[in-house]
Scaffold this motif. Structure first.
Motif, short mmCIF file in Angstrom:
data_model
loop_
_atom_site.label_atom_id
_atom_site.label_comp_id
_atom_site.label_asym_id
_atom_site.label_seq_id
_atom_site.Cartn_x
_atom_site.Cartn_y
_atom_site.Cartn_z
N GLY A 140 0.85 13.57 -4.22
CA GLY A 140 0.10 14.85 -4.06
C GLY A 140 -1.43 14.77 -4.59
N LEU A 141 -1.84 13.58 -4.94
CA LEU A 141 -3.28 13.22 -5.19
C LEU A 141 -4.13 12.87 -3.95
CD1 LEU A 141 -3.04 11.33 -8.60
CD2 LEU A 141 -2.98 13.91 -8.36
N ASP A 142 -3.40 12.91 -2.86
CA ASP A 142 -4.06 12.60 -1.57
C ASP A 142 -5.06 11.48 -1.82
OD1 ASP A 142 -3.26 13.87 0.62
OD2 ASP A 142 -4.28 15.73 0.26
N GLU A 146 0.83 -1.16 -0.03
CA GLU A 146 0.21 -0.16 -0.01
C GLU A 146 0.97 1.20 0.02
OE1 GLU A 146 -2.57 -0.05 3.39
OE2 GLU A 146 -4.06 1.28 2.68
N ARG A 147 0.58 2.13 -1.03
CA ARG A 147 1.30 3.40 -1.18
C ARG A 147 0.56 4.37 -1.54
NH1 ARG A 147 4.66 0.30 0.70
NH2 ARG A 147 6.66 0.06 0.30
N HIS A 148 0.67 5.72 -0.84
CA HIS A 148 0.14 6.85 -1.29
C HIS A 148 -1.50 6.59 -1.44
CE1 HIS A 148 4.13 7.78 -1.78
NE2 HIS A 148 4.04 7.12 -2.92
N GLY A 149 -2.09 5.88 -0.50
CA GLY A 149 -3.68 5.42 -0.70
C GLY A 149 -4.00 4.33 -1.94
N ILE A 150 -2.95 3.76 -2.16
CA ILE A 150 -3.31 2.88 -3.42
C ILE A 150 -3.04 1.58 -2.82
CG2 ILE A 150 -3.06 2.37 -5.82
CD1 ILE A 150 -1.83 5.02 -6.12
N VAL A 151 -3.68 0.39 -3.17
CA VAL A 151 -3.24 -0.96 -3.07
C VAL A 151 -2.77 -1.56 -4.10
CG1 VAL A 151 -4.11 -3.29 -2.15
CG2 VAL A 151 -5.01 -0.97 -1.01
N PHE A 152 -1.60 -2.20 -4.17
CA PHE A 152 -0.87 -2.90 -5.39
C PHE A 152 -0.93 -4.28 -4.96
CE2 PHE A 152 0.67 1.38 -5.23
CZ PHE A 152 0.51 1.73 -6.74
#
Ligand code: FES
Ligand SMILES: [Fe+2]
Length: 398
Positions: A191-193, A161-167
């Motif tokens: 920067g996209l929060d 999980e990075r920057h609000g994204i689950v990979f």
């Protein structure tokens, strides 16, 4: 304002300055030259198989955003790559992924698209696994004696999980280096929060075209004036692009017509720039921040997945409220934005994609398409994909 936020705002101003300068000067970011590409890149089953294997099984792929796994035990299925996977947030807050396959006799373990569970209990014979994948319950366990060791735990798949994204990287036992994969694009994503984004609506848009043909339609504004004459052209210029490349990823900014209103004014009179544009997260995800109506901004994920056949694609599209849903009225507005974009994609872009791809199949051997200097995102995208699968783009005559 914290220094990180000040830096992000400055980065947005920097992008706005570039857009404004292009609008004032009637210029655009451009590739050094146009580029021809052999249509076999879109139609060759061998290349398709290599892409499915290398890009979709051995590369980190976006499964969802963080708030779609809100708490301990939240899980979601991730079947889009063809491998059955369940992604779950553990009691420790960590996101993990496992093959959604019971280790007894292979039954499908989690059977709802999403939910919350402390244990996954197989509906076939009742084996149960915890959110770390450990086998914790076996009815009549003594009758399996000697057979559950060393391990009958769920088979793990790399997740991060990075920057609000689950990979997730859809290959058990493979190594995933998410930070190396994101590189300098990580700062742009931060920067996209995205961690604040709350899902509002999701759906699938199938298209009978190669997945790269579908993906191409997100990378250039050149088609706005002709294809989207009624829908986008009133709001966006088709001749001004701001382009930034971050390894295999990129960001494309288009000029909405309101830029013309402020481009020549002093900066103090400009609207405060928010995050905006098409963010291509290699290999298959578009994060679109904005809307087809200027002045309104939502976050939309378009995740493109190839089918088994070279001409099959499904786009999984999800729209999020960038800072959460604060009223029913707002929810309806975001839903309407989903429908508006889906309509443009399904009735304009993907009709073109399906027809164009069918034409490619009919073209004589050696036929090419051409990406203009303004279609630079497509040029780099095809190079990055070819590079990643280790199959150079076929040589073409100029
Ligand atoms: S297959 Fe899952 S318990 Fe038997
Ligand atoms: Fe389009």
């Amino acid at each position: 304002m914290g220094s990180v936020e000040a830096e992000r705002l400055e980065a947005r101003y920097a992008q706005a300055r570039r857009l404004a300068a292009h609008v004032r000067n009637n210029t655009s970011d451009l590739a050094p030259a146009p580029m021809r590409n052999d249509v076999r890149v879109y139609t060759d089953p061998a290349r398709h198989a290599a892409e499915r294997q290398k890009l979709f099984r051995q590369t980190p792929i976006v499964a969802c955003l963080s708030r779609e796994l809100p708490g301990a035990g939240s899980y979601r299925l991730f079947d889009e790559t063809g491998l059955p996977i369940v992604v779950v947030r553990g009691a420790d807050g960590e996101v993990r992924a496992f093959l959604n396959i019971c280790t007894h006799r292979g039954a499908r373990l989690a059977r709802e698209q999403e939910g919350s569970a402390r244990l996954f209990t197989c509906w076939f014979h009742g084996w149960s696994f915890d959110t770390q994948g450990s086998l914790v319950g076996v009815p009549e366990r003594e009758r399996f004696q000697g057979c559950l060791e060393p391990s009958a735990h769920l088979i793990a798949v790399p997740a991060a999980e990075r920057h609000g994204i689950v990979f997730v990287q859809a290959s058990p036992g493979s190594q995933m280096d998410i930070d190396a994969h994101l590189g300098s694009f990580g700062d742009v994503l931060a920067g996209l929060d995205l961690g604040k984004c709350e899902r509002v609506k999701t759906g699938q848009i199938p298209v009978n075209a190669n997945w790269k043909y579908a993906l191409d339609t997100y990378g250039e504004g050149y088609h706005f004036a002709a294809l989207h004459k009624q829908t986008l052209a009133p709001y966006f210029r088709n001749d001004v692009t701001v382009y930034d490349r971050y390894g295999p990823h990129h960001r494309v900014g288009f000029a909405s017509r309101d830029v013309e209103q402020w481009a020549s004014k002093p900066e103090s009179e400009w609207p405060v720039p928010g995050p905006a544009g098409i963010h291509y997260l290699f290999p298959n995800t578009i994060i679109f921040v904005g809307s087809v109506r200027p002045g309104f901004s939502y976050t939309t994920l378009f995740r493109h997945f190839p089918g088994e056949e070279v001409g099959e694609t499904v786009t999984y599209k999800t729209i999020y409220a960038p800072s959460g849903v604060n009223s029913e009225e707002y929810r309806k507005e975001v839903e309407a934005a989903f429908d508006a974009t889906a309509h443009v994609v399904a009735t304009e872009d993907y009709v073109t994609a399906a027809e164009g791809w069918r034409n490619m199949v009919a073209m004589p051997e050696g036929s090419t398409v051409v990406y203009g200097r303004q279609e630079l995102a497509l040029q780099y995208q095809h190079m990055a994909i070819a590079d990643a699968i280790g199959m150079p783009l076929p040589a073409v005559s100029a």
